[in-house]
Design a protein around this motif. Structure first.
Motif, PDB file in Angstrom:
ATOM      1  N   MET A   1       0.887  -1.191  -0.053  1.00 31.37           N
ATOM      2  CA  MET A   1      -0.093   0.102  -0.046  1.00 31.37           C
ATOM      3  C   MET A   1       1.011   1.338   0.161  1.00 31.37           C
ATOM      4  O   MET A   1       0.464   2.154  -0.684  1.00 31.37           O
ATOM      5  CB  MET A   1      -0.918   0.017   1.138  1.00 31.37           C
ATOM      6  CG  MET A   1      -2.066  -1.047   1.171  1.00 31.37           C
ATOM      7  SD  MET A   1      -3.159  -0.805   2.459  1.00 31.37           S
ATOM      8  CE  MET A   1      -2.059  -1.231   3.974  1.00 31.37           C
TER       9      MET A   1
ATOM     10  N   ASP B   1     -11.503   2.369  -6.474  1.00 30.31           N
ATOM     11  CA  ASP B   1     -11.212   2.807  -5.227  1.00 30.31           C
ATOM     12  C   ASP B   1      -9.627   2.502  -4.943  1.00 30.31           C
ATOM     13  O   ASP B   1      -9.025   2.896  -4.035  1.00 30.31           O
ATOM     14  CB  ASP B   1     -12.311   2.298  -4.216  1.00 30.31           C
ATOM     15  CG  ASP B   1     -13.396   3.233  -4.313  1.00 30.31           C
ATOM     16  OD1 ASP B   1     -13.527   4.042  -4.906  1.00 30.31           O
ATOM     17  OD2 ASP B   1     -14.403   2.796  -3.234  1.00 30.31           O
TER      18      ASP B   1
ATOM     19  N   ARG C   1      -7.626   1.949  -6.749  1.00 31.63           N
ATOM     20  CA  ARG C   1      -6.485   2.458  -7.680  1.00 31.63           C
ATOM     21  C   ARG C   1      -5.834   1.533  -8.638  1.00 31.63           C
ATOM     22  O   ARG C   1      -4.646   1.300  -8.755  1.00 31.63           O
ATOM     23  CB  ARG C   1      -5.406   3.211  -7.217  1.00 31.63           C
ATOM     24  CG  ARG C   1      -6.066   4.443  -6.309  1.00 31.63           C
ATOM     25  CD  ARG C   1      -6.989   5.391  -7.117  1.00 31.63           C
ATOM     26  NE  ARG C   1      -7.408   6.523  -6.297  1.00 31.63           N
ATOM     27  CZ  ARG C   1      -8.412   6.661  -5.773  1.00 31.63           C
ATOM     28  NH1 ARG C   1      -9.460   5.937  -5.813  1.00 31.63           N
ATOM     29  NH2 ARG C   1      -8.506   7.993  -5.091  1.00 31.63           N
TER      30      ARG C   1
ATOM     31  N   GLN D   1      -7.472  10.440 -10.421  1.00 31.38           N
ATOM     32  CA  GLN D   1      -8.680  10.823  -9.626  1.00 31.38           C
ATOM     33  C   GLN D   1      -8.310  11.928  -8.735  1.00 31.38           C
ATOM     34  O   GLN D   1      -7.131  12.067  -8.290  1.00 31.38           O
ATOM     35  CB  GLN D   1      -8.977   9.360  -8.817  1.00 31.38           C
ATOM     36  CG  GLN D   1      -9.725   8.573  -9.693  1.00 31.38           C
ATOM     37  CD  GLN D   1      -9.144   7.075  -9.521  1.00 31.38           C
ATOM     38  OE1 GLN D   1      -8.036   6.623 -10.212  1.00 31.38           O
ATOM     39  NE2 GLN D   1     -10.064   6.289  -9.184  1.00 31.38           N
ATOM     40  N   ALA D   2      -9.402  12.647  -8.317  1.00 31.06           N
ATOM     41  CA  ALA D   2      -9.221  13.700  -7.456  1.00 31.06           C
ATOM     42  C   ALA D   2      -8.838  13.224  -6.037  1.00 31.06           C
ATOM     43  O   ALA D   2      -9.542  12.345  -5.720  1.00 31.06           O
ATOM     44  CB  ALA D   2     -10.494  14.564  -7.648  1.00 31.06           C
TER      45      ALA D   2
ATOM     46  N   HIS E   1     -16.335  13.449  -8.768  1.00 31.21           N
ATOM     47  CA  HIS E   1     -16.373  11.894  -8.417  1.00 31.21           C
ATOM     48  C   HIS E   1     -15.456  11.732  -7.515  1.00 31.21           C
ATOM     49  O   HIS E   1     -14.850  10.615  -7.789  1.00 31.21           O
ATOM     50  CB  HIS E   1     -16.225  11.167  -9.876  1.00 31.21           C
ATOM     51  CG  HIS E   1     -17.490  11.466 -10.601  1.00 31.21           C
ATOM     52  ND1 HIS E   1     -17.234  12.204 -12.066  1.00 31.21           N
ATOM     53  CD2 HIS E   1     -18.767  11.364 -10.929  1.00 31.21           C
ATOM     54  CE1 HIS E   1     -18.320  12.239 -12.793  1.00 31.21           C
ATOM     55  NE2 HIS E   1     -19.527  11.662 -12.014  1.00 31.21           N
TER      56      HIS E   1
ATOM     57  N   ARG F   1     -13.446   9.771  -4.911  1.00 30.93           N
ATOM     58  CA  ARG F   1     -13.701   8.456  -4.064  1.00 30.93           C
ATOM     59  C   ARG F   1     -12.184   8.691  -3.253  1.00 30.93           C
ATOM     60  O   ARG F   1     -11.148   8.665  -3.756  1.00 30.93           O
ATOM     61  CB  ARG F   1     -13.455   7.541  -4.949  1.00 30.93           C
ATOM     62  CG  ARG F   1     -14.828   7.624  -5.793  1.00 30.93           C
ATOM     63  CD  ARG F   1     -15.813   6.508  -5.491  1.00 30.93           C
ATOM     64  NE  ARG F   1     -16.768   6.401  -4.369  1.00 30.93           N
ATOM     65  CZ  ARG F   1     -16.913   5.522  -3.514  1.00 30.93           C
ATOM     66  NH1 ARG F   1     -16.619   4.110  -3.853  1.00 30.93           N
ATOM     67  NH2 ARG F   1     -17.637   5.729  -2.228  1.00 30.93           N
ATOM     68  N   PRO F   2     -12.513   8.332  -1.876  1.00 29.96           N
ATOM     69  CA  PRO F   2     -11.079   8.071  -1.266  1.00 29.96           C
ATOM     70  C   PRO F   2     -10.276   6.794  -1.797  1.00 29.96           C
ATOM     71  O   PRO F   2     -10.769   5.925  -2.145  1.00 29.96           O
ATOM     72  CB  PRO F   2     -11.793   7.517   0.258  1.00 29.96           C
ATOM     73  CG  PRO F   2     -13.125   7.343  -0.105  1.00 29.96           C
ATOM     74  CD  PRO F   2     -13.628   7.975  -1.096  1.00 29.96           C
ATOM     75  N   ASN F   3      -9.080   7.168  -1.419  1.00 27.06           N
ATOM     76  CA  ASN F   3      -7.926   6.273  -2.000  1.00 27.06           C
ATOM     77  C   ASN F   3      -7.685   5.025  -1.104  1.00 27.06           C
ATOM     78  O   ASN F   3      -7.465   5.362   0.168  1.00 27.06           O
ATOM     79  CB  ASN F   3      -6.432   7.082  -2.379  1.00 27.06           C
ATOM     80  CG  ASN F   3      -5.509   6.222  -2.675  1.00 27.06           C
ATOM     81  OD1 ASN F   3      -5.350   5.122  -2.260  1.00 27.06           O
ATOM     82  ND2 ASN F   3      -4.862   6.921  -3.666  1.00 27.06           N
ATOM     83  N   ALA F   4      -8.135   3.991  -1.366  1.00 31.10           N
ATOM     84  CA  ALA F   4      -8.138   2.892  -0.442  1.00 31.10           C
ATOM     85  C   ALA F   4      -6.882   2.533   0.001  1.00 31.10           C
ATOM     86  O   ALA F   4      -6.636   2.191   1.122  1.00 31.10           O
ATOM     87  CB  ALA F   4      -8.684   1.692  -1.197  1.00 31.10           C
ATOM     88  N   MET F   5      -5.732   3.031  -0.686  1.00 31.06           N
ATOM     89  CA  MET F   5      -4.431   2.601  -0.246  1.00 31.06           C
ATOM     90  C   MET F   5      -3.898   3.524   0.851  1.00 31.06           C
ATOM     91  O   MET F   5      -3.406   3.291   1.738  1.00 31.06           O
ATOM     92  CB  MET F   5      -3.182   2.784  -1.346  1.00 31.06           C
ATOM     93  CG  MET F   5      -3.505   1.466  -2.533  1.00 31.06           C
ATOM     94  SD  MET F   5      -2.304   1.461  -3.743  1.00 31.06           S
ATOM     95  CE  MET F   5      -2.592   2.999  -4.587  1.00 31.06           C
ATOM     96  N   ALA F   6      -4.165   4.817   0.445  1.00 32.28           N
ATOM     97  CA  ALA F   6      -3.988   5.701   1.732  1.00 32.28           C
ATOM     98  C   ALA F   6      -4.988   5.419   2.867  1.00 32.28           C
ATOM     99  O   ALA F   6      -4.262   5.449   4.074  1.00 32.28           O
ATOM    100  CB  ALA F   6      -4.498   7.121   1.120  1.00 32.28           C
TER     101      ALA F   6
ATOM    102  N   GLY G   1      -5.573   2.637   3.848  1.00 31.78           N
ATOM    103  CA  GLY G   1      -5.121   1.458   4.438  1.00 31.78           C
ATOM    104  C   GLY G   1      -3.842   1.589   5.165  1.00 31.78           C
ATOM    105  O   GLY G   1      -3.550   1.142   6.261  1.00 31.78           O
TER     106      GLY G   1
END
Lengths: 335, 335
Positions: A54, A117, A119, B5-6, B48, B50-55, B57
């Motif tokens: 991550m 999401d 990425r 992505q934003a 649009h 959407r939160p970054n899943a890696m961040a 995590g």
DNA sequence: AAAGACACCGCAAACGTTTGCGATAGTTTT
DNA sequence: AAAACTATCGCAAACGTTTGCGGTGTCTTT
């Protein structure tokens, strides 16, 4: 002992060096002395250090993950496709994230969302039967995430594609039936808004045309699952006496049709011939073994994965390609 | 327009507020004015966001991802398991990362590694046939990552488990054969180091014992795939004349055995009865339809997923549980 | 002996997000 | 009028990693 996995910072602290030194030592950067490299690497080894994917993804702005969306994983074709994808992806350092749409448009949209999401660096997609709108895919592409469509492609979106020559496959198998002397061939067709369903129907139509046999719409049934077949059993059985052969859009439906006919005292292939499409393992397990058209799922998945990774690395702006796998007839006992 | 992505920072910049304000506004934190919340949410919607899943995590130290390792996804049982897992996981906000070991121990180790690299919160595993060492799993558990084993469990590791009552299932189906009058029942057995293989064999042994029939080792063959069956066809055919019935450790092998026998002019079930295990869809597609034991893959996957998520949230230190699904006999035409 | 060259290493920013804490106003309380 | 409170927001650290740049100390060159 800390329970979580060791970080580069833990190593740095334990060895009394900085995190940057550890980072560099781990990849044998020339700026770091051999001595330090050795110590760092030995310690890293001893605590089973593994970089946090991550964190890497965040830093490098690429997750090294490929998103996959298929209708249903329980179909042998799609699970073969996934196997092909996995082998190619893992071989190139990519991970794979798999989603099922369950043939449900809304679920497909959610899947796309979830993968975005995370990425993912790219998408491998076989669209669901209920998908009529493609905005969720164009959104993805606008974000510069490439998509490769597999089998169930989306003609409204320009992209790479991997398909089977469905038209030719259907033409071949129906021609085969006609050459066996069949005059009245029933077609159990798939959804006509999907290219696979349409192309197979067109191949059927073309074969008939080449034999100067008029298309009889009454013998073309929208019926592509054993369940739907069961629901229309009466209709099919009333057509059966006048029918020479059945060509189903997939093997499950073909096998179900074969069983229905056999249970009603038809003999296959003596009284009526049956053919499917896809060469599912079940085709060789039933008796008589099913004549069908080979569809190389594993290879298609592998190729789709290869095309995607290629676009992710080498040639980002190459023209879109469509890889078409030829269709091979598998003649077995049922015809 | 930026292609990526934003991010929350992009929103902050565009609206002239700080990132923390945006972060809070997005979740209606009471510290933020309604006015600001509205503006932020509207803008986020429009781009649009959407939160970054890696961040997330990284920050939260949990990936909200479940790792899954199965031998081969092309087996209907395992793909059903995966469907069950997915439905339960997605319903609880978890994502699923699926790996195949391809029945290869080394690949399994690599899979574990890859999933750990991604910092999955937990693991759902069905071990491969070639796995004899379990250190890769104990490493995982030492890192406080819970594992739930499914079907192919690992008795050397204390953990949660979801299994079918293989012993009882085998006992039931063999008893059924004995009740039909069979005296000499061949068993096509799975690997005996796997509990599924061993338990099914033990069930076979137990049923014979209850009928006072001595176990004849000659009629127990290590043979659990159509491929292996084909390789040992001569041995099987030489045993066949003295055999009343065949009980195979899975349906594929049972179907392959049935075909082999039929191709050599045995009639099933008149001359020889055949039973399998697992209730694969193919069981109802062949003729005669195969008697087998139901194995509820979807439910098992769902349950395993539920147990894992439970351990991930509520009761981290609860005692390990084993959920055993009862085995139901499916009597069909082949016996 | 002064100066450049080199080997080796640390600082800090950045990726996207959350959150404790502090800051700034305006408003209310005494 | 001073004090206290409230509403609203920003700073900065942290998660784990990479990397440009700058900083030592030692060695070689003139």
């Amino acid at each position: 002992m800390k329970s979580g996995q060791a970080s580069i910072r833990d190593i740095a602290k334990a060895l009394g060096v900085s995190v940057s030194t550890v980072s560099r030592a781990l990849k044998n950067h020339p700026d770091i002395s051999e001595e330090t490299c050795r110590k760092v690497q030995e310690y890293a080894q001893s605590v089973h250090y593994r970089p946090n994917a991550m964190a890497l993804g965040l830093k490098n702005q690429r997750s090294m993950t490929i998103g996959v969306i298929v209708p249903e994983i329980v179909h042998h074709f799609f699970s073969s496709v996934i196997s092909g994808i996995e082998d190619m992806a893992y071989g190139n350092g990519y991970r794979v994230m798999i989603c099922q749409s369950n043939e449900d448009y809304r679920r497909e949209v959610i899947n796309v969302q979830a993968l975005m999401d995370h990425r993912v660096d790219g998408l491998l997609v076989s669209i669901s039967k209920t998908t009529l709108d493609y905005n969720h895919f164009s959104d993805v592409i606008q974000h510069d995430i490439p998509i490769v469509f597999m089998d169930r492609v989306c003609n409204e979106i320009s992209s790479d594609r991997v398909i089977t020559n469905d038209f030719e496959g259907a033409r071949l198998v129906v021609t085969h039936l006609l050459e066996r002397g069949c005059k009245k061939i029933m077609h159990l067709a798939g959804p006509q808004h999907l290219s696979v369903g349409r192309d197979r129907f067109e191949g059927y139509r073309q074969a008939l045309k080449e034999f100067n046999i008029p298309l009889d719409e009454e013998y073309v049934l929208r019926c592509d699952t054993p369940g739907k077949l069961h629901a229309r059993r009466n209709q099919i059985l009333s057509l059966a006496p006048k029918t020479d052969a059945v060509f189903a859009v997939n093997d499950f439906t073909a096998v179900a049709a074969m069983r229905l006919l056999q249970d009603n005292d038809y003999r296959v292939p003596e009284n009526i011939r049956v053919a499917g499409f896809g060469d599912d393992p079940v085709a060789t397990m039933v008796r008589p073994a099913l004549t069908t058209v080979e569809q190389r799922g594993y290879d298609m998945g592998k190729e789709a994965s290869r095309m995607l990774i290629n676009r992710l690395t080498d040639d980002k702006d190459k023209n879109f390609q469509t890889k078409t796998y030829p269709a091979f007839l598998k003649v077995r006992e049922s015809t």
